[in-house]
Structures are given as C-alpha cells and as structure tokens.
Design a protein around this motif. Structure first.
Motif, mmCIF file in Angstrom:
data_model
loop_
_atom_site.group_PDB
_atom_site.id
_atom_site.type_symbol
_atom_site.label_atom_id
_atom_site.label_comp_id
_atom_site.label_asym_id
_atom_site.label_seq_id
_atom_site.Cartn_x
_atom_site.Cartn_y
_atom_site.Cartn_z
ATOM 1 N N THR A 175 15.131 -35.191 13.529
ATOM 2 C CA THR A 175 16.101 -34.692 14.451
ATOM 3 C C THR A 175 15.317 -33.441 14.596
ATOM 4 O OG1 THR A 175 17.922 -35.587 13.476
ATOM 5 C CG2 THR A 175 18.541 -33.888 15.147
ATOM 6 N N ARG A 176 14.815 -32.526 13.688
ATOM 7 C CA ARG A 176 14.238 -31.188 13.810
ATOM 8 C C ARG A 176 13.124 -31.374 14.683
ATOM 9 N NH1 ARG A 176 10.568 -28.549 10.966
ATOM 10 N NH2 ARG A 176 10.730 -29.967 9.137
ATOM 11 N N PHE A 177 12.315 -32.311 14.499
ATOM 12 C CA PHE A 177 11.030 -32.477 15.332
ATOM 13 C C PHE A 177 11.484 -32.753 16.586
ATOM 14 C CE2 PHE A 177 7.966 -34.352 11.660
ATOM 15 C CZ PHE A 177 8.239 -33.198 11.099
ATOM 16 N N VAL A 178 12.460 -33.175 17.136
ATOM 17 C CA VAL A 178 12.726 -33.510 18.345
ATOM 18 C C VAL A 178 13.375 -32.182 19.065
ATOM 19 C CG1 VAL A 178 14.601 -34.344 20.098
ATOM 20 C CG2 VAL A 178 13.602 -35.764 18.196
ATOM 21 N N ALA A 179 14.053 -31.210 18.170
ATOM 22 C CA ALA A 179 14.510 -30.035 18.541
ATOM 23 C C ALA A 179 13.526 -28.999 18.789
ATOM 24 C CB ALA A 179 15.811 -29.573 17.716
ATOM 25 N N ASP A 180 12.660 -28.889 17.574
ATOM 26 C CA ASP A 180 11.649 -27.673 17.490
ATOM 27 C C ASP A 180 10.146 -27.813 18.368
ATOM 28 O OD1 ASP A 180 13.526 -26.731 15.835
ATOM 29 O OD2 ASP A 180 12.332 -26.645 14.305
ATOM 30 N N TYR A 181 9.984 -29.252 18.386
ATOM 31 C CA TYR A 181 8.805 -29.849 19.046
ATOM 32 C C TYR A 181 8.691 -30.492 20.173
ATOM 33 C CZ TYR A 181 7.182 -28.499 14.334
ATOM 34 O OH TYR A 181 6.828 -27.873 12.926
ATOM 35 N N GLY A 182 10.025 -30.706 20.683
ATOM 36 C CA GLY A 182 10.142 -31.319 21.925
ATOM 37 C C GLY A 182 9.568 -32.811 21.900
ATOM 38 N N LEU A 183 9.699 -33.506 20.540
ATOM 39 C CA LEU A 183 9.101 -34.765 20.760
ATOM 40 C C LEU A 183 10.070 -35.910 20.975
ATOM 41 C CD1 LEU A 183 7.102 -34.946 17.359
ATOM 42 C CD2 LEU A 183 6.340 -34.463 19.460
ATOM 43 N N PRO A 184 9.755 -37.027 21.699
ATOM 44 C CA PRO A 184 10.710 -37.951 21.641
ATOM 45 C C PRO A 184 11.171 -38.581 20.357
ATOM 46 C CG PRO A 184 8.397 -38.495 22.906
ATOM 47 C CD PRO A 184 8.420 -37.281 21.943
ATOM 48 N N GLU A 185 12.221 -39.126 20.366
ATOM 49 C CA GLU A 185 12.740 -39.589 19.184
ATOM 50 C C GLU A 185 12.132 -40.754 18.513
ATOM 51 O OE1 GLU A 185 17.162 -40.868 17.720
ATOM 52 O OE2 GLU A 185 16.809 -40.892 19.765
ATOM 53 N N TYR A 186 11.255 -41.630 19.183
ATOM 54 C CA TYR A 186 10.617 -42.458 18.568
ATOM 55 C C TYR A 186 9.317 -41.837 17.871
ATOM 56 C CZ TYR A 186 7.163 -46.377 18.332
ATOM 57 O OH TYR A 186 6.520 -47.487 17.873
ATOM 58 N N ASP A 187 8.524 -40.818 18.389
ATOM 59 C CA ASP A 187 7.351 -40.340 17.757
ATOM 60 C C ASP A 187 8.229 -39.624 16.467
ATOM 61 O OD1 ASP A 187 6.577 -40.527 20.479
ATOM 62 O OD2 ASP A 187 5.363 -38.886 20.381
ATOM 63 N N THR B 92 -0.935 -29.828 11.568
ATOM 64 C CA THR B 92 -1.554 -30.042 12.333
ATOM 65 C C THR B 92 -0.721 -29.658 13.741
ATOM 66 O OG1 THR B 92 -2.245 -32.132 11.721
ATOM 67 C CG2 THR B 92 -2.969 -31.586 13.817
ATOM 68 N N ALA B 93 0.335 -29.625 13.869
ATOM 69 C CA ALA B 93 1.037 -29.062 15.106
ATOM 70 C C ALA B 93 1.145 -27.713 15.275
ATOM 71 C CB ALA B 93 2.673 -29.644 15.130
ATOM 72 N N GLN C 233 0.083 -27.489 19.857
ATOM 73 C CA GLN C 233 0.368 -28.536 20.852
ATOM 74 C C GLN C 233 0.931 -29.698 20.067
ATOM 75 O OE1 GLN C 233 -0.235 -28.529 23.998
ATOM 76 N NE2 GLN C 233 -1.041 -26.225 23.756
ATOM 77 N N PRO C 234 2.283 -29.906 19.878
ATOM 78 C CA PRO C 234 2.944 -30.851 19.012
ATOM 79 C C PRO C 234 2.785 -32.306 19.578
ATOM 80 C CG PRO C 234 4.355 -28.995 19.743
ATOM 81 C CD PRO C 234 3.229 -28.582 20.249
ATOM 82 N N LYS C 235 2.938 -32.390 21.099
ATOM 83 C CA LYS C 235 2.890 -33.701 21.466
ATOM 84 C C LYS C 235 1.621 -34.287 21.582
ATOM 85 C CE LYS C 235 4.183 -37.437 23.744
ATOM 86 N NZ LYS C 235 4.537 -38.542 22.761
ATOM 87 N N LEU C 236 0.669 -33.570 21.760
ATOM 88 C CA LEU C 236 -0.963 -33.697 21.561
ATOM 89 C C LEU C 236 -1.190 -34.096 19.881
ATOM 90 C CD1 LEU C 236 -3.228 -31.657 23.594
ATOM 91 C CD2 LEU C 236 -2.793 -34.145 23.911
ATOM 92 N N ALA C 237 -0.691 -33.425 18.960
ATOM 93 C CA ALA C 237 -0.922 -33.674 17.660
ATOM 94 C C ALA C 237 -0.092 -34.914 17.365
ATOM 95 C CB ALA C 237 -0.164 -32.724 17.001
ATOM 96 N N SER C 238 1.194 -35.319 17.913
ATOM 97 C CA SER C 238 1.676 -36.303 17.826
ATOM 98 C C SER C 238 1.136 -37.685 18.190
ATOM 99 C CB SER C 238 3.046 -36.396 18.427
ATOM 100 O OG SER C 238 3.801 -37.634 18.379
ATOM 101 N N ASN C 239 0.459 -37.451 19.475
ATOM 102 C CA ASN C 239 -0.286 -38.641 20.037
ATOM 103 C C ASN C 239 -1.625 -39.210 19.341
ATOM 104 O OD1 ASN C 239 1.482 -38.736 22.103
ATOM 105 N ND2 ASN C 239 0.326 -37.632 23.737
#
Ligand code: ADP
Ligand code: MG
Length: 490
Positions: free
Chosen positions: A308-320, A337-338, A343-349
C-alpha cells in the motif's frame, strides 16, 4: 469475474496448513527442535507424556501465534484452551495430541493476494496452537516401520480457511501468499521439504448454486507443484465419480507424486471420534491486551502494508506493488533502486521484467543477485536521460550481471555503466542529421512498405522503424525515429 467451471462443476477448496513455529525448543518442553538429529535423541519425557511429567507452555510459540494473528487482521483470544485430541497411532504413543479445540488463540482474519492480476481474499476460520507427533519411517525398514519421535512436541500453528477458494490455481496462490506471510514475519522457516509448512487441501465440487458437496481431504502436500497436481487429479476424479452416478464419500486421501494420483487412506473421522476434552495439565492460555500491543509495536512492516505504501509513495500500480513485495529482500532491492535512480516506475518495470527473467534463468534468488541496486539505478538513470535505449540497456545489464566480483564500489556505479556503454558503442543516436540519412535510405529501399503505410496500414510503419533501428545498429531512439519517419511520409 464469474468462477471458472470444469465440465459444468464449480470447485470448492478450503485449506488447513500446519506451519512449524521457529522456536528453539518444543511447545511444552525444553527439548530442542533442530531438524535432522539422530532419531529419538530429541524427544524428552514431557514430549512423550511419561508419568510424572507436566507440560509447560512455551511463550515463544504463543508470541508467534500472536504475530500471525496481527499480520492478517485476526482477533487474538484473551483466553484460549488446550484440549486433548485422543487417538492412537505408532508415532503418537502417548495416545493424545495437545491441541486447541473450542477456543483457539487466533480467530478470523483475511489473506489477500492476486491471481492473474485479479484480487482475491480468503477468510480464515482460525489458527490454533498444537504439538506435532513423531514420524513413521518406512523406507529404511523392509517389512517393518521405524519410529522417530524427535518431532514429537514441535510447535505447530494450524491455520484453517473457510471454503472460499474456487480453483486449484487460486488455492496454490493462497498457499504461496500464506507461505510468504509466515516467512516474512519470521515465525516459520517455510522449508517445505523438511515439513515446516504442510498443507491439507479439502476439495469438493458442486453444480453452481447447489449446496456444498462432500469433501475429501488431501493430506500433507509438501510442494506447490504437488499441491497443484493433487488437486487437479482430485477434481477430475470427483467429477468423474458423480458423472458415473456415484456419491462422494467423505475421506482422507494421500497424494502419490509418482503416479500423480490420490488414494483413500481412511474414511474421515468426526470430531466426536477424537473425544476432545480440556487438558487437565494445562491452565487456560491467558493473553493480556498489553502483550498483544507490545507484539504489535515490535512487528516489521507487513507485505500488504508495504505494498500500500509503494502505491502511495511511488505511484505504482497495485499489481506492481504486490509483486515487488513477494519477499523482504525483493522489496528492499526495489526500494534501494527506486531511491537511487528517482524513477520508481522504471525501477519496477526493470525488476519485474529483466531482473526477474535473469533470476529465473539462472535459478538464483534476489539475495544473491550479482547486480547491486546502485548499478541497476545507474543504468536506469541513463535510460531515463535518453543516453541509451531500453533495448541497449538490456545488453548493458547482462554485462553488469557477468561483471560481478569486479570489486568496484557502488559509488562508482555510474562510471561502470558509462564505460560499458562507451566500450560497446551503445550510446543512443542523438544526432538528427545522421538519423535522417538512415531514414531516407530506408524509405528508398522499402517502397512497398511505404506504399502500404500511405494506403493506411499502420503496421507497415513498424517494419520501417525496424529497418531504421537495424541501420543505426540499435542506437536510434525508436520513438524519435518513428516521429521523424511519419513526418517525412506525410
Ligand atoms: P474438520 O473439523 O473435519 O477439520 P472443518 O469444518 O473444520 O472440518 O473444515 C476443515 C476444512 O475443510 C476447512 O478448511 C474448511 O474450509 C474446508 N471445508 C469444509 N467443507 C468443505 C467443502 N464442502 N468443500 C471444500 N472444503 C470444505
Ligand atoms: Mg481439521
């Protein structure tokens, strides 16, 4: 989404899982719980209930049960009762197992997880403390059975779900999530081969909308693969029986991994057969609210909370966020990494894509990944700045993977990445005039694609961009190439 039907039948599954709690000593004695000791060297008089002994509750086991309950939003009973479950079996010579029956320590709670990007939740009925029995050994004894009582008295938490699952895949995903939670909070080592996490699958089938069907319980599934196979076999078998006009008899069955089949072990006992009664040797287990609060204040951030924190703080989709919190180490690698690349979304990808792919390919876990988060972050930074394309970055990543052990400090991560980019000549082409030359050549050489594009076939454009990428040896920016190409073709 509607539930998947198999030959017109709906599958219903409930799980009972025995998680071995990671205490040093047994649940009611001070004997060691270490796995793999010489047979019958680690069961003491208390574990065997020899006359004159009395069990004493291990606080560490209770504390772990509390941790589990808090992790999944259960109620912790202020007062729970230990009962004797009476049965005789060679590996239980004392004739009863100490368990909890009417009032368990943990009541209710929910386990949430994703199955194919769809959110599922499975309600728990309860989780109770109990002792393990010994083990019967058949393999080393021809025509005889050996008994090893080392495991007698090992603390277990039996975790029981409502019959909420509707496919074997969902049940395996549940088991994986449960496994993740107990290992994450550190109450169980999760070693399935050693029997630290054993699942019993209760399976039934019914026509949609009908009452629950009669269940059969598959015992002791000790790998996720066996679990899947066993349930799939059982489901097919039950449907076949019903289709052939037979009724399902409630039974306990065993899965044989060699044949891939389940076979009946015994017809299922009812609770009445066990003649449960409160254990007169043990007082009720009292858990003061202060104890629960202390445990709560000491708990590590849970996977669901972290997601939940990753979604809130890094703007990630829930699935990620859910995928990245599959283990503590995985989540830590992502966060480092983020933060380092911004770049959290790039890091997640990257972590869900290329990193996971190579981990799987080399069959290693994130704990021993050869590319530090600092290096991955440096690489992502260069992609983000447009220094290299995403595809070229994958080549750099593989080189970083193989360059592990070079002892170059993480502070120099950017310079390592830069030197690989220069050495391999992967710097993206930012010179528009050079790119335009390539584009012009590609247009001249591929009149047919050009024709098709102008006739309205947008796929033809991809073919041309492919040619441009090839002509630039992968150094062109595909986005820029596409834009320029489109404007040239009008
Ligand atoms: P027991 O007391 O015999 O262990 P429970 O009622 O406690 O039986 O149920 C044991 C497990 O079986 C639970 O996980 C429950 O969800 C599951 N279960 C109960 N009924 C069914 C059913 N008809 N089909 C599948 N699973 C079931
Ligand atoms: Mg049961």
């Amino acid at each position: 989404m509607t539930n998947k039907l198999i030959q017109g039948y709906e599958v219903v599954i409930g799980f009972e899982t025995h998680a071995q709690l990671s205490t040093q000593s047994k649940i009611f004695s001070r004997a060691s719980t270490t796995f793999g000791a010489e047979p019958n060297t680690q069961a003491c008089a208390v574990d065997l209930a020899l006359p004159g002994t009395l069990p004493v509750m291990n606080k560490g086991a209770v504390e772990r049960a509390i941790q589990f309950g808090l992790a999944i939003g259960s109620t912790i009973s202020e007062r729970s009762i230990f009962a004797r479950k009476n049965y005789f079996y060679p590996d239980l010579p004392k004739g009863y197992q100490i368990s909890q029956f009417e009032i368990p320590v943990v009541v209710g709670g929910v386990i949430e997880f994703f199955l194919n990007e769809e959110k599922k939740s499975v309600r728990l009925v309860r989780a109770h403390l109990e002792e393990d029995a010994g083990k019967s050994l058949h393999e080393d004894f021809i025509g005889q059975t050996g008994i090893d009582l080392n495991r007698a008295g090992t603390p277990l938490l039996e975790i029981v779900t409502e019959p909420d699952m509707r496919s074997s895949e969902e049940a395996v995903a549940y088991a994986k999530e449960l496994h993740k939670i107990v290992t994450w909070i550190g109450i169980c080592d999760g070693n399935m081969q050693e029997g630290s996490f054993r699942c019993d699958a209760n399976v039934s089938v019914r026509k949609p909308g009908a009452e629950l069907g009669t269940r059969r319980e598959i015992k002791n599934l000790n790998s996720f693969k066996n679990m899947q196979q066993a349930m799939d076999y059982e489901i097919r078998w039950q449907i076949e029986q019903i289709e052939d006009g037979y009724a399902i008899q409630q039974a306990t069955v065993l899965f044989d991994p060699d044949t891939g089949e389940t076979r009946s072990m015994r017809s299922k006992e009812d609770a009445a057969d066990y003649r449960y009664f409160p254990d007169p040797d043990l007082p009720p287990l009292a858990i003061a609210p202060e104890w629960v609060e202390r445990v709560r204040s000491e708990m590590t951030e849970l996977p669901r909370v972290m997601a939940t924190r990753f979604v809130a703080d890094y703007g990630l989709p829930e699935y990620d966020a859910t995928t990245l919190t599959q283990s503590k180490a995985f989540a830590a690698y992502f966060e480092a990494t983020a933060k380092a690349c911004g770049q959290p979304k790039l890091a997640s990808n990257w972590i869900m894509g290329e990193v996971s792919r190579l981990l799987r390919h080399f069959d290693i876990s994130i704990e021993t990944i050869p590319v530090s988060s600092a290096r991955l972050a440096a690489l992502i930074q260069r992609v983000h700045e447009g220094t290299i394309s995403n595809n070229a970055a994958k080549q750099v990543f593989e080189l970083l993977w193989n360059a592990s052990g070079d002892n170059i400090a993480d502070e120099d991560a950017l310079s390592i990445v830069d030197s690989i980019i220069e050495f391999k000549g992967l710097r993206q082409m930012n010179d528009t005039s050079a790119l335009e030359k390539i584009i012009d050549a590609v247009i001249t050489a591929n009149p047919k694609n050009v024709e098709e594009y102008r006739a309205g076939n947008s796929k033809a454009l991809n073919a041309l961009v492919g040619q441009i990428m090839k002509g630039s040896q992968g150094k062109a920016n595909p986005q820029q190439a596409g834009d320029l190409l489109r404007s040239k073709l009008g």
